[in-house]
Design an enzyme around this catalytic site. Sequence first.
Site, PDB file in Angstrom:
ATOM      1  N   GLU A 181       1.838   0.595   1.642  1.00  0.00           N
ATOM      2  CA  GLU A 181       0.534   1.200   1.941  1.00  0.00           C
ATOM      3  C   GLU A 181       0.310   1.403   3.438  1.00  0.00           C
ATOM      4  O   GLU A 181      -0.731   1.043   3.985  1.00  0.00           O
ATOM      5  CB  GLU A 181      -0.587   0.362   1.322  1.00  0.00           C
ATOM      6  CG  GLU A 181      -0.475   0.244  -0.188  1.00  0.00           C
ATOM      7  CD  GLU A 181      -1.502  -0.698  -0.808  1.00  0.00           C
ATOM      8  OE1 GLU A 181      -2.408  -1.168  -0.083  1.00  0.00           O
ATOM      9  OE2 GLU A 181      -1.394  -0.979  -2.010  1.00  0.00           O
ATOM     10  N   ASN A 224       6.299   1.841  -0.613  1.00  0.00           N
ATOM     11  CA  ASN A 224       5.506   1.684  -1.830  1.00  0.00           C
ATOM     12  C   ASN A 224       4.041   1.976  -1.508  1.00  0.00           C
ATOM     13  O   ASN A 224       3.529   1.525  -0.482  1.00  0.00           O
ATOM     14  CB  ASN A 224       5.652   0.249  -2.361  1.00  0.00           C
ATOM     15  CG  ASN A 224       4.951   0.037  -3.698  1.00  0.00           C
ATOM     16  OD1 ASN A 224       5.278   0.687  -4.683  1.00  0.00           O
ATOM     17  ND2 ASN A 224       3.997  -0.883  -3.736  1.00  0.00           N
ATOM     18  N   HIS A 260      -1.753   3.218 -10.178  1.00  0.00           N
ATOM     19  CA  HIS A 260      -2.959   2.556 -10.686  1.00  0.00           C
ATOM     20  C   HIS A 260      -3.950   3.660 -11.062  1.00  0.00           C
ATOM     21  O   HIS A 260      -4.655   4.197 -10.215  1.00  0.00           O
ATOM     22  CB  HIS A 260      -3.574   1.650  -9.613  1.00  0.00           C
ATOM     23  CG  HIS A 260      -2.775   0.431  -9.305  1.00  0.00           C
ATOM     24  ND1 HIS A 260      -2.545  -0.563 -10.237  1.00  0.00           N
ATOM     25  CD2 HIS A 260      -2.143   0.038  -8.166  1.00  0.00           C
ATOM     26  CE1 HIS A 260      -1.821  -1.525  -9.680  1.00  0.00           C
ATOM     27  NE2 HIS A 260      -1.553  -1.179  -8.436  1.00  0.00           N
ATOM     28  N   GLU A 289       3.593  -0.151 -10.272  1.00  0.00           N
ATOM     29  CA  GLU A 289       2.413  -0.973 -10.550  1.00  0.00           C
ATOM     30  C   GLU A 289       1.489  -0.302 -11.565  1.00  0.00           C
ATOM     31  O   GLU A 289       0.269  -0.327 -11.435  1.00  0.00           O
ATOM     32  CB  GLU A 289       1.644  -1.258  -9.251  1.00  0.00           C
ATOM     33  CG  GLU A 289       2.484  -1.908  -8.167  1.00  0.00           C
ATOM     34  CD  GLU A 289       1.701  -2.227  -6.893  1.00  0.00           C
ATOM     35  OE1 GLU A 289       0.455  -2.363  -6.972  1.00  0.00           O
ATOM     36  OE2 GLU A 289       2.329  -2.346  -5.833  1.00  0.00           O
ATOM     37  N   ASP A 291      -0.980   0.694 -14.276  1.00  0.00           N
ATOM     38  CA  ASP A 291      -1.993   0.289 -15.246  1.00  0.00           C
ATOM     39  C   ASP A 291      -3.002   1.428 -15.356  1.00  0.00           C
ATOM     40  O   ASP A 291      -3.046   2.319 -14.501  1.00  0.00           O
ATOM     41  CB  ASP A 291      -2.666  -1.054 -14.908  1.00  0.00           C
ATOM     42  CG  ASP A 291      -3.209  -1.133 -13.489  1.00  0.00           C
ATOM     43  OD1 ASP A 291      -3.531  -0.081 -12.899  1.00  0.00           O
ATOM     44  OD2 ASP A 291      -3.315  -2.248 -12.961  1.00  0.00           O
TER      45      ASP A 291
END
Length: 383
Positions: A181, A224, A260, A289, A291
């Site tokens: 990030e 990432n 996400h 990651e 979801d």
Amino acid sequence: MSTTRVFRMAAAAAACTAIAGGLLASPACAAPGQEVTYGSTRQDTLRGEAPRDLLIGTAVAGGGHHETMDYDNPFYASPEYRTVLAGEFSSVTPENQLKWEFVHPAQGEYNFGPTDDIVAFARANKQEVRGHTLLWHSQNPQWLEQGEFTADELRAILKDHIQTVVGRYRGQIYQWDVANEIFDGRGNLRTTENIWIRELGPGIIADAFRWAHEADPEAKLFFNDYGVEGINAKSTAYYALAQDLLVDGVPVHGFSAQAHWDMRWGLPGDMTANLQRFDDLGLETAITELDVRMTLPEDGRPTDEQLAQQATYYTETLQACLDVAGCKSFTLWGFNDQYSWVPVFFSGSGAATVMFEDFETKPAYDALVQQLEAATPGTSPRR
């Protein structure tokens, strides 16, 4: 650790010991470092149906928000959690256990025990491990963020951290999120929030990759981030930086999108194209990651329509990975709603994983299994 927590863990251990003393041991009672047998309880699994060259992963609960919740760490306290963790996934990622505030809580002090346990569990269950994360602006300890360090001291601290952590797991962690990030949504480096970039300049990013590579030359080193799933200012900033670093011989091996998702917003239609352009640079790609959160009805239970829509978000993300040859890692950010980070950070949202709190599978789980099975003829060998 509270007295209640000690009692619960001891009680669970005693129950498993009693079962193991009989003629038939329960696979769900395996300790974190022991192999778990899952195939006898579920015939079709995510890892079992995945193509041979695609790792199916999950985050392993621990640290972060879990330490403030009213449940015990499921990795240690829940045999059912460990059984599903072993049976469904061929890759695991410590959710918070390798972030600075957890693994490096004081200057010169490291807390490796929980990650050691995850690595041992993975080895016993024929799983790979992803490392998350080495250079980030968030979840740093106070001693670092509020310390009065010179630039030379900060540089030495970061180098020691990277080489100590990566070196400890040399040959045991196959991918690392080295720089996490580092860009904002407009594609600008986080020169204010990120202590490393702010105090040491953008060149520290290349140094972080070099130091990680020195510590483990076989590990794959990744960028990432979230919000980089499609082609936009942020993902393009990573693309340009990756090009420059590769020209300079910096050991950058991969680019990963967190994914996400929030069902209030649609999915980008160019996920495959975005991953493909990094693939064309010679980089591996990954979903790290995933979801899919939703705004829950008043009763807290998602509707059938919401669950169907959620399944589409999961399968479209997986398809983008399957469509790109170099996308070899597909990771869910947890698999059970009880332990998801989403309700803690997004009030009114939840139900983001592929299983309810009681481990009942959702349509998203079934859709992923069917999609993975269709991606390769027959049943892929289990790892």
